[in-house]
Enzyme design. Structure first.
Site, PDB file in Angstrom:
ATOM      1  N   VAL A   1      71.595   3.363   9.458  1.00  0.00           N
ATOM      2  CA  VAL A   1      72.883   2.460   9.686  1.00  0.00           C
ATOM      3  C   VAL A   1      72.362   1.307   9.480  1.00  0.00           C
ATOM      4  O   VAL A   1      71.326   0.907  10.126  1.00  0.00           O
ATOM      5  CB  VAL A   1      73.512   2.878  11.094  1.00  0.00           C
ATOM      6  CG1 VAL A   1      74.485   1.896  11.280  1.00  0.00           C
ATOM      7  CG2 VAL A   1      73.874   4.366  11.058  1.00  0.00           C
ATOM      8  N   CYS A   2      72.912   0.345   8.814  1.00  0.00           N
ATOM      9  CA  CYS A   2      72.526  -0.966   8.783  1.00  0.00           C
ATOM     10  C   CYS A   2      71.159  -1.293   8.409  1.00  0.00           C
ATOM     11  O   CYS A   2      70.694  -0.812   7.323  1.00  0.00           O
ATOM     12  CB  CYS A   2      72.888  -1.801  10.154  1.00  0.00           C
ATOM     13  SG  CYS A   2      73.007  -3.503  10.040  1.00  0.00           S
ATOM     14  N   THR A   3      70.371  -2.090   8.920  1.00  0.00           N
ATOM     15  CA  THR A   3      69.242  -2.262   8.316  1.00  0.00           C
ATOM     16  C   THR A   3      68.085  -1.138   8.423  1.00  0.00           C
ATOM     17  O   THR A   3      66.926  -1.428   8.144  1.00  0.00           O
ATOM     18  CB  THR A   3      68.445  -3.746   9.065  1.00  0.00           C
ATOM     19  OG1 THR A   3      68.606  -3.727  10.566  1.00  0.00           O
ATOM     20  CG2 THR A   3      69.131  -4.919   8.552  1.00  0.00           C
TER      21      THR A   3
ATOM     22  N   THR B   1      73.073  -1.255   2.924  1.00  0.00           N
ATOM     23  CA  THR B   1      72.504  -1.870   4.191  1.00  0.00           C
ATOM     24  C   THR B   1      73.546  -3.052   4.614  1.00  0.00           C
ATOM     25  O   THR B   1      74.478  -3.289   3.840  1.00  0.00           O
ATOM     26  CB  THR B   1      71.272  -2.545   3.830  1.00  0.00           C
ATOM     27  OG1 THR B   1      70.442  -2.593   5.316  1.00  0.00           O
ATOM     28  CG2 THR B   1      70.718  -3.527   2.913  1.00  0.00           C
TER      29      THR B   1
ATOM     30  N   ALA C   1      74.523   3.367   5.460  1.00  0.00           N
ATOM     31  CA  ALA C   1      75.705   2.815   5.922  1.00  0.00           C
ATOM     32  C   ALA C   1      75.297   1.462   6.235  1.00  0.00           C
ATOM     33  O   ALA C   1      74.343   0.933   6.563  1.00  0.00           O
ATOM     34  CB  ALA C   1      76.100   3.470   7.223  1.00  0.00           C
TER      35      ALA C   1
END
Length: 184
Positions: free
Chosen positions: A99-101, A119, A148
Site C-alpha cells: 500500500v502506498c510507498t 504507489t 495500491a
C-alpha cells in the site's frame, strides 16, 4: 491462510489497518503483524503503536504479505532484515502486496523489477528508478504482485483480493466485506 503485515517505525497506520480490517472477513485467516523482533511499533504520528507479535523469522512462508507505506519506508530501502525477509518469504506467497510507498520497499528488494505497479503519486519516479513500470491506477495486479496507490486504494485492493478465488469460500465473504454492517 496466513497473512503477514510487516511493521517498521513510522509506517502509515491506515496502510496496514485498512487491508487488515478487510482480510479479517476471510474464513480461516490468521493475520500476523510482524517486525524484526516482537515489539510495539509506532506509526508516523508516534501516537499509535501496533503490536508486532512475531519476528520475521517466525513467519517464514505466509500466503499473503501486505507491506504498508509511510515516511519510515526510506529507512527500509537498503538491505536489512525487512528486505531479507521479503525476498525469502516472497518465494512461497500466493500474493505479495503493498500500500502506498510500501511498493518502494518491494521494488528496492527487487520484487517489482520489470513489473507494472503503483504507489503514492509523488513517488512514481522513484518507483521507475527502482525498475518497476509505474501506472497511475488505484491498484495494479501484475502476476502475484498487487500494489495500491494509497490508503483508500489499499482497502479497495484488499477487497479485490478477497473476491479472488480460491481466497474466499463463498460470495458471502465479499458481500460481508462490502456491506456497511459487515453481513447481510
Amino acid at each position: 491462510m496466513q497473512i503477514a503485515i510487516p511493521l517498521y517505525d513510522r509506517f502509515t497506520s491506515l496502510d496496514a489497518v485498512g487491508p487488515y480490517q478487510v482480510m479479517t472477513h476471510l474464513p480461516g485467516a490468521q493475520i500476523i503483524f510482524c517486525a524484526e523482533r516482537p515489539r510495539g511499533v509506532c506509526d508516523e504520528s508516534a501516537t499509535l503503536t501496533l503490536a508486532a507479535e512475531a519476528a520475521y523469522a517466525d513467519v517464514p512462508d505466509p500466503d499473503i504479505i501486505i507491506v504498508p507505506g509511510g515516511p519510515g519506508q526510506a529507512a527500509q530501502m537498503t538491505p536489512g532484515p525487512l528486505q531479507d525477509w521479503l525476498t525469502e518469504a516472497d518465494k512461497t506467497t500466493t500474493w505479495t502486496t503493498s500500500v502506498c510507498t510500501g511498493s518502494l520497499i518491494l521494488a528496492a528488494a527487487g520484487l517489482l523489477q520489470g513489473r507494472e505497479a503503483t504507489t503514492y503519486w509523488m513517488a512514481h519516479d522513484e518507483l521507475a528508478r527502482l525498475g518497476a513500470k509505474p501506472r497511475n491506477e488505484r491498484y495494479v495486479f501484475d502476476g502475484k504482485y498487487v500494489t495500491a496507490a494509497g490508503v483508500s486504494a489499499g482497502i479497495d485492493m484488499a477487497l479485490a483480493l478477497v473476491s479472488k478465488k480460491p481466497l474466499h469460500a463463498s460470495r458471502s465473504v465479499t458481500a460481508a466485506a462490502h456491506h456497511p454492517r459487515g453481513s447481510r
